[in-house]
Scaffold this active site. Sequence first.
Site, PDB file in Angstrom:
ATOM      1  N   TYR A   1     -36.500  16.488  25.616  1.00 20.90           N
ATOM      2  CA  TYR A   1     -36.050  17.805  26.062  1.00 20.90           C
ATOM      3  C   TYR A   1     -36.452  17.977  27.521  1.00 20.90           C
ATOM      4  O   TYR A   1     -37.584  17.675  27.886  1.00 20.90           O
ATOM      5  CB  TYR A   1     -36.713  18.893  25.203  1.00 20.90           C
ATOM      6  CG  TYR A   1     -36.409  20.309  25.618  1.00 20.90           C
ATOM      7  CD1 TYR A   1     -35.125  20.840  25.489  1.00 20.90           C
ATOM      8  CD2 TYR A   1     -37.413  21.144  26.112  1.00 20.90           C
ATOM      9  CE1 TYR A   1     -34.848  22.154  25.851  1.00 20.90           C
ATOM     10  CE2 TYR A   1     -37.152  22.461  26.473  1.00 20.90           C
ATOM     11  CZ  TYR A   1     -35.869  22.956  26.341  1.00 20.90           C
ATOM     12  OH  TYR A   1     -35.593  24.263  26.699  1.00 20.90           O
TER      13      TYR A   1
ATOM     14  N   ASP B   1     -39.950  13.087  33.490  1.00 17.99           N
ATOM     15  CA  ASP B   1     -40.188  14.486  33.146  1.00 17.99           C
ATOM     16  C   ASP B   1     -41.584  14.570  32.550  1.00 17.99           C
ATOM     17  O   ASP B   1     -41.792  14.258  31.380  1.00 17.99           O
ATOM     18  CB  ASP B   1     -39.132  14.997  32.172  1.00 17.99           C
ATOM     19  CG  ASP B   1     -39.363  16.460  31.810  1.00 17.99           C
ATOM     20  OD1 ASP B   1     -40.448  16.988  32.136  1.00 17.99           O
ATOM     21  OD2 ASP B   1     -38.459  17.063  31.190  1.00 17.99           O
TER      22      ASP B   1
ATOM     23  N   LYS C   1     -46.125  23.418  33.041  1.00 11.63           N
ATOM     24  CA  LYS C   1     -47.226  23.679  32.103  1.00 11.63           C
ATOM     25  C   LYS C   1     -48.618  23.647  32.757  1.00 11.63           C
ATOM     26  O   LYS C   1     -48.991  24.616  33.404  1.00 11.63           O
ATOM     27  CB  LYS C   1     -47.114  22.710  30.922  1.00 11.63           C
ATOM     28  CG  LYS C   1     -45.748  22.916  30.202  1.00 11.63           C
ATOM     29  CD  LYS C   1     -45.716  22.348  28.823  1.00 11.63           C
ATOM     30  CE  LYS C   1     -44.321  22.331  28.234  1.00 11.63           C
ATOM     31  NZ  LYS C   1     -44.059  23.333  27.242  1.00 11.63           N
TER      32      LYS C   1
END
Length: 445
Positions: free
Chosen positions: A154, A249, A282
């Site tokens: 994702y 990512d 994050k």
Amino acid sequence: MKPSIDPRTALHTDLNEQLMARARQVIPGGVNSPVRAFRAVGGTPRFVQRAQGAYFWDANGQRYIDYIGSWGPMILGHGHPAVLEAVQKAAADGFSFGAPTEREIELAEEILALYPSMEMLRLVSSGTEAGMSAIRLARGATGRSKIIKFEGCYHGHADALLVKAGSGLATFGHPTSAGVPPEVVQHTLVLEYNHLAQLEQAFAQHGAEVACVILEPIAGNMNFVRASVEFARRARELCTQHGALLIYDEVMTGCRVALGGAQSVYAQQIPGFAPDITVLGKVIGGGMPLAAFGGQRAVMEQLAPLGPVYQAGTLSGNPVATACGLATLREIKKPGFFDALSAQTRRLVDGLSAAAQQHGVPFAADCQGGMFGFFLLPELPRNYGEVMKTDGNRFNTLFHGLLNQGVYIAPALYEAGFVSGAHSDADIDATIAAAADIFKSLSIK
Ligand code: PLP
């Protein structure tokens, strides 16, 4: 383990249920991000009242040991004093200016020092924005359109990434969301994770048109699946050979599996390894809306205002968010922090594995730094298809069993878990004991 229930609210009106009913009236599904709705596991989402250290308390006053940590950012636990102080001070100086601040430079310098693959970066406000911008940059820098992603990874909800594999190998994908026209995903090729032959074939067929390959190097959106070293090595070689950019990512893994992210783990095994573009989020924001993407100077200078690739944001580099991220990074860089975090995460994973084995429950688990995953499967899966062989009912029994004992793990079997610097030995032991209790009922002996 006994859940600690505040006696004032123990009367058994479920305040979480009341809040959910109210939320459903004004927010679609009652939540602002779908997985929070507990659709996969059933039951009522916990509305968080407050959090401290390794715990949060729900609307009923029940305490939970938190293994989600806001889906990764809260690596120091909740309310770390140094972070709190930095945020309060920054907020007092102003929430947002829409003009540059020194703290943005400091944060960029701190991150770049940890990621030698990047010479420059740009700050944005969410992982979605960072991933979407990284892809635009890769397309702009290469002048190509096609992108390769992997099933189960994702990268946020940008239109071109909401796509599942086409019907045949190396055919282009289909949208996974209404509202995404097929034309928008026509350049996105979706391959099986860790499938070398598919990747080889995709490059053999489309190599000259591929702008980038994007992957989660340790995929946390299918629980916890590592790219094999061979796969990581070959993806790097193929990109270089065909003039495509390799995008890591690391929104989830960055500063979480190691200070230098998953790329630093692969660099130990693959000499000279580095992605072309890294996407972070994050942990680098410490729980505030902050993310980044970066790479070598020549690629990054393609961005506006220097180059032709447009990218912008009203709240990008927000002063409160950068203060939060900086304070967080300064804490996790302290000697010994990551070793202790890794050891604590390993202790959890080993304890759960031993308890499952004792009760004859098929169980496989893995971890790196402060991120872990476990599967009710006899061995670790290598791709999304293997992850989804997990029996959902058995996972739900485990999930609700833990929740009832005050342990909060992700409410879906395809999500990773996170340990923070605030999780004590007692928290880990209590979690293992709670799981052992449920494993008894899941035993297939
Ligand atoms: N990339 C990865 C690997 C993620 O795990 C996530 C979110 O979980 C994103 C991108 C999107 O980040 P955000 O939710 O901040 O938009």
